[in-house]
Design an enzyme around this catalytic site. Sequence first.
Site, PDB file in Angstrom:
ATOM      1  N   LEU A  34       0.830  -1.210   0.000  1.00  0.00           N
ATOM      2  CA  LEU A  34       0.000   0.000   0.000  1.00  0.00           C
ATOM      3  C   LEU A  34       0.864   1.261   0.000  1.00  0.00           C
ATOM      4  CD1 LEU A  34      -2.414  -1.375   2.699  1.00  0.00           C
ATOM      5  CD2 LEU A  34      -2.943  -1.082   0.267  1.00  0.00           C
ATOM      6  N   HIS A  73      -0.690 -11.034   9.810  1.00  0.00           N
ATOM      7  CA  HIS A  73       0.502 -11.502   9.085  1.00  0.00           C
ATOM      8  C   HIS A  73       0.970 -12.822   9.707  1.00  0.00           C
ATOM      9  CE1 HIS A  73       4.143 -11.321   6.726  1.00  0.00           C
ATOM     10  NE2 HIS A  73       4.785 -11.703   7.816  1.00  0.00           N
TER      11      HIS A  73
HETATM   12  C1  GRF Z   1      -3.426 -15.582   5.898  1.00  0.00           C
HETATM   13  O1  GRF Z   1      -2.456 -16.545   6.064  1.00  0.00           O
HETATM   14  C2  GRF Z   1      -2.995 -14.271   6.483  1.00  0.00           C
HETATM   15  O2  GRF Z   1      -2.175 -14.401   7.588  1.00  0.00           O
HETATM   16  C3  GRF Z   1      -2.238 -13.666   5.342  1.00  0.00           C
HETATM   17  O3  GRF Z   1      -2.943 -14.051   4.192  1.00  0.00           O
HETATM   18  C4  GRF Z   1      -3.626 -15.262   4.433  1.00  0.00           C
HETATM   19  C5  GRF Z   1      -5.073 -15.079   4.101  1.00  0.00           C
HETATM   20  O4  GRF Z   1      -5.791 -16.277   4.161  1.00  0.00           O
HETATM   21  N1  GRF Z   1      -2.111 -12.239   5.515  1.00  0.00           N
HETATM   22  P1  GRF Z   1      -7.358 -16.268   3.980  1.00  0.00           P
HETATM   23  O5  GRF Z   1      -7.651 -15.631   2.621  1.00  0.00           O
HETATM   24  O6  GRF Z   1      -7.956 -15.478   5.096  1.00  0.00           O
HETATM   25  O7  GRF Z   1      -7.775 -17.701   4.000  1.00  0.00           O
END
Ligand code: GRF
Length: 221
Positions: free
Chosen positions: A97, A113
């Site tokens: 971003l 994250h």
């Molecule tokens: C997750 O592992 C999150 O930590 C990361 O992206 C992934 C998203 O997974 N930022 P989902 O689309 O919520 O299943």
Amino acid sequence: MSSNRHGLVILISGSGTNLQAIIDAIKEGTVEADIRCVISNRADAYGLERARQAGIATRVVDHRQYDSRESFDAALQQEIDQFQPDLVVLAGFMRILTTEFVRHYRGRMLNIHPSLLPKFRGLNTHARAIEAGEAEHGVTVHFVTEELDGGPNVLQAIIPIEPDDTPDTLRVRVQRQEHFIFPEAIRWFLSGRLKMEGDQALLDGAPLPYSGIQIRSGGQQ
Ligand code: GRF
């Protein structure tokens, strides 16, 4: 879907399991909010289907239609602001971003994250944690600032790395924790317990430690 409840706008790029966890928490009444819109930069994100099934408005802002990061972020911001959210939730939104965008939502945008930040910013966190020989791994909810994966931590769930773990087995166990801690952090924010002041996250008025609140069992192992 209009009400006096707090409003969320949730940004996704993929499968949306975190979105689903938030939808479920709202249904169960543990998070009191309305998801006013789910926005994806990819039309094929399965999370959009989850939103539709839950009767939530969806939008696609396809980054490939814009010739710069700035113009994409401006279009995204315009979409988001129509819904006047109290909190913008990045739930697997796979875009870097711009500073302007991040500043606009400063103190009211949370990201999840999949690592114990500040360790392993960026991609492929599960493989990198295994390769680095880490004993523990996990996931962090943090406020979003100009620094990629660098804003103040709010909440971390920590799990052990087992000797036979692969990136995939680890990802599954980390995701279980994601689905627990993200709704929790959102609840804290919407109830006014969680705030960001300057570069500091505060819970109930007290500065959070650098790591954020750490939990070793999400209660859903
Ligand atoms: C997750 O592992 C999150 O930590 C990361 O992206 C992934 C998203 O997974 N930022 P989902 O689309 O919520 O299943």
